[in-house]
Scaffold this motif. Structure first.
Motif, mmCIF file in Angstrom:
data_model
loop_
_atom_site.group_PDB
_atom_site.id
_atom_site.type_symbol
_atom_site.label_atom_id
_atom_site.label_comp_id
_atom_site.label_asym_id
_atom_site.label_seq_id
_atom_site.Cartn_x
_atom_site.Cartn_y
_atom_site.Cartn_z
ATOM 1 N N ASP A 295 -4.617 -26.933 48.525
ATOM 2 C CA ASP A 295 -3.354 -27.589 48.874
ATOM 3 C C ASP A 295 -2.278 -26.969 48.006
ATOM 4 O O ASP A 295 -2.496 -26.747 46.797
ATOM 5 N N LEU A 296 -1.126 -26.712 48.611
ATOM 6 C CA LEU A 296 -0.002 -26.141 47.864
ATOM 7 C C LEU A 296 1.256 -26.931 48.194
ATOM 8 O O LEU A 296 1.388 -27.452 49.300
ATOM 9 N N MET A 297 2.152 -26.971 47.227
ATOM 10 C CA MET A 297 3.370 -27.738 47.433
ATOM 11 C C MET A 297 4.584 -26.896 47.076
ATOM 12 O O MET A 297 4.557 -26.201 46.059
ATOM 13 N N VAL A 298 5.615 -26.971 47.893
ATOM 14 C CA VAL A 298 6.875 -26.294 47.534
ATOM 15 C C VAL A 298 7.936 -27.357 47.302
ATOM 16 O O VAL A 298 7.844 -28.470 47.807
ATOM 17 N N GLY A 299 8.942 -26.971 46.512
ATOM 18 C CA GLY A 299 10.101 -27.831 46.345
ATOM 19 C C GLY A 299 9.899 -28.986 45.398
ATOM 20 O O GLY A 299 10.659 -29.964 45.425
ATOM 21 N N PHE A 300 8.893 -28.889 44.518
ATOM 22 C CA PHE A 300 8.752 -29.912 43.472
ATOM 23 C C PHE A 300 10.030 -29.878 42.625
ATOM 24 O O PHE A 300 10.623 -28.813 42.436
ATOM 25 N N PRO A 301 10.488 -31.044 42.114
ATOM 26 C CA PRO A 301 11.755 -31.063 41.369
ATOM 27 C C PRO A 301 11.837 -29.940 40.331
ATOM 28 O O PRO A 301 10.874 -29.709 39.599
ATOM 29 N N SER A 302 12.968 -29.276 40.312
ATOM 30 C CA SER A 302 13.303 -28.198 39.367
ATOM 31 C C SER A 302 12.604 -26.872 39.689
ATOM 32 O O SER A 302 12.789 -25.906 38.965
ATOM 33 N N GLU A 303 11.846 -26.796 40.766
ATOM 34 C CA GLU A 303 11.188 -25.523 41.111
ATOM 35 C C GLU A 303 12.252 -24.443 41.334
ATOM 36 O O GLU A 303 13.126 -24.582 42.190
ATOM 37 N N THR A 304 12.170 -23.374 40.558
ATOM 38 C CA THR A 304 13.132 -22.268 40.724
ATOM 39 C C THR A 304 12.556 -21.262 41.713
ATOM 40 O O THR A 304 11.366 -21.293 42.029
ATOM 41 N N GLU A 309 8.060 -17.989 43.585
ATOM 42 C CA GLU A 309 7.449 -16.662 43.795
ATOM 43 C C GLU A 309 6.161 -16.503 42.991
ATOM 44 O O GLU A 309 5.229 -15.837 43.440
ATOM 45 N N ASN A 310 6.092 -17.132 41.836
ATOM 46 C CA ASN A 310 4.819 -17.113 41.092
ATOM 47 C C ASN A 310 3.694 -17.698 41.937
ATOM 48 O O ASN A 310 2.571 -17.192 41.930
ATOM 49 N N THR A 311 4.019 -18.764 42.651
ATOM 50 C CA THR A 311 2.986 -19.365 43.514
ATOM 51 C C THR A 311 2.566 -18.375 44.606
ATOM 52 O O THR A 311 1.370 -18.214 44.876
ATOM 53 N N LEU A 312 3.545 -17.692 45.195
ATOM 54 C CA LEU A 312 3.192 -16.708 46.239
ATOM 55 C C LEU A 312 2.301 -15.607 45.657
ATOM 56 O O LEU A 312 1.328 -15.184 46.293
ATOM 57 N N ARG A 313 2.632 -15.170 44.423
ATOM 58 C CA ARG A 313 1.820 -14.100 43.798
ATOM 59 C C ARG A 313 0.385 -14.575 43.590
ATOM 60 O O ARG A 313 -0.571 -13.851 43.828
#
Ligand code: 5AD
Ligand code: SF4
Length: 428
Positions: A295-304, A309-313
């Protein structure tokens, strides 16, 4: 009364609906599959994201017209949203007759007779509730779930689950064994053990690896799976038990959530990216060909952008077989809801689309990588596409379709993968 349950959310809700069906059937009520035949319509709801809650409210608004032509019809809400909102739900949607929380399903038969009965008890949380002596009523006779624990102690900062499902509690090992044994003897040969965090199972000195070892001895059981594992609790012992037990399938669902240490810390996940990568290495070394989903999440508060991009890597480095990708949804009462720097909706959406796109490409490559291999398919049903095709699952949790008819259903077929999409192996 004739009842129908419409289930939303995770597999725990699917299993709970089977539990509720069983409780109602034991009290003399009967399940129907067509909503037009139902006198009681029950919505088993999810609170993990706002979208899931809005969908159910929309469904209830759509179905309440039935009550004007037949005032005897009752509409009930159970599950996480019932637990979270309680009676407020009836204020928002007066078409609802009863609301029952996750630990009080045994009261449902009385509540069907009189919606006002035990109105207060119906929302009590019970930290010991594991529904002993209820054998779930399963629609699917080939594969199914056996709940091993309920609740969660982890309090990931975005998650509502610990608030609505309460603290972790494990079912007695013998109850699990007996349920798995009798269900598999009745034809349920592919069993998935369920819990919010199965790795912290413990009962009378039995831990999760011990439970797997014990269940592995059930003769009529062919395949054993489990969800969900938490990376902080996945032990070396569990990895070796997975490798050593022949029934335990070559698949693990291991939610990563984010591929950035700072974000993981803010999420209160208690592990870093290196720890997670280390687990993947150990799993792949011990269990060749293991499929890994997450499971992956995007847009957690303060995510830059850089953190995203670290998650994509990390996704590119690990190459998950499949990933459930979610857009962060603020949940009232959780720690993250009070964090500053909520990410704008359009940014969350753009990141989600980029993430899904990357994963789709990897999933397609992974599935196509199976072409030419021979796989064992446990055939579950006719294929949705054609009546002379059947569909089932491989040990590594991939959907496979192959030619064949009713005689194949419920059995194992050896098949050669000849083509693949990003979700299905086409076999011969
Ligand atoms: N917003 C978005 N996704 C969430 N999940 C849990 N809580 C939230 C939330 N507030 C996701 C996590 C979890 C999965 C079941 O749902 O990725 O692993
Ligand atoms: Fe929610 Fe975290 Fe518990 Fe999973 S482990 S249910 S994400 S709090």
């Amino acid at each position: 009364m004739r009842f129908i349950i419409e289930t939303y959310g995770c597999q725990m809700n699917v299993a709970d609906s089977e539990l509720v069906s069983s409780i109602l059937i034991s009290a003399g009520h009967s399940p129907v599959t067509d909503i037009d035949d139902a006198q009681v319509i029950i919505f088993n709801t999810c609170s993990v994201r706002d979208h899931a809650e809005q969908r159910v409210l929309g469904r209830i608004a759509n179905e309440k017209h039935r009550k004007s032509s037949n005032p005897e019809i009752k509409i009930g809400v159970i599950g996480c949203m019932a637990q979270r909102m309680g009676k407020r739900l009836i204020e928002i949607e007066p078409g609802i007759d009863f609301v029952v929380g996750v630990d009080q399903y045994q009261h449902l038969p009385h509540i069907l007779e009189d919606a006002e009965s035990c109105a207060e008890d119906a929302l009590q949380m019970d930290k010991t509730q594991v529904y002993p002596n209820v054998m779930p009523f399963r629609q699917d006779k080939n594969c199914g779930f056996v709940t091993v624990m309920r609740g969660c102690n982890n309090f990931c900062s975005y998650c509502i689950v610990p608030y609505v499902r309460g603290r972790e509690r494990s079912r007695p090992v013998n109850d699990i064994y007996e349920e798995a044994k009798s269900a598999s003897e009745a034809g349920l040969h592919d069993i998935t053990l369920l819990g919010q965090n199965v790795n912290s199972y413990q009962f009378d000195g039995y831990r999760f690896p011990d439970l797997l070892r014990k269940l592995n001895n059930i003769e009529s059981l062919w395949r054993l799976r489990f969800v969900t594992s938490h990376p902080k609790d996945l032990s070396d012992e569990l990895i070796s038990v997975m490798a050593e037990c022949s029934k335990v399938c070559e698949h693990i669902h291991l939610p990563l959530q984010a591929g950035d240490d700072q974000l993981l810390k803010k999420m209160n996940r208690s592990y870093g990216v290196d720890h997670y990568l280390g687990l993947i290495d150990k799993l792949r070394a011990a269990i060749p060909g293991i499929a890994i989903t997450t499971d992956l999440m995007v847009g957690f508060p303060s995510e830059t952008e850089a953190q995203f991009e670290n998650t994509l890597r990390v996704m590119e480095a690990i190459r998950f077989d499949y990933a459930f990708c979610f857009k962060y949804s603020e949940r009232e009462g959780t720690a993250a809801a009070s964090y500053e720097d909520q990410v704008p909706e359009e940014v969350r959406l753009r990141r989600l689309q980029a993430m899904i796109c990357l994963q789709r490409k990897i999933t397609l490559e992974k599935f196509r990588g199976q072409i030419g291999k021979t796989v064992a398919v446990y055939v579950e049903n006719f294929s949705r596409r054609s009546d002379d095709m059947v569909s089932g699952k491989t040990r590594d949790f991939k959907i496979a379709v192959l030619s064949g008819g009713a005689d194949k259903i419920g059995g194992l077929s050896k098949a050669k993968v000849i083509d693949a999409t990003a979700g299905t192996l086409i076999c011969e």
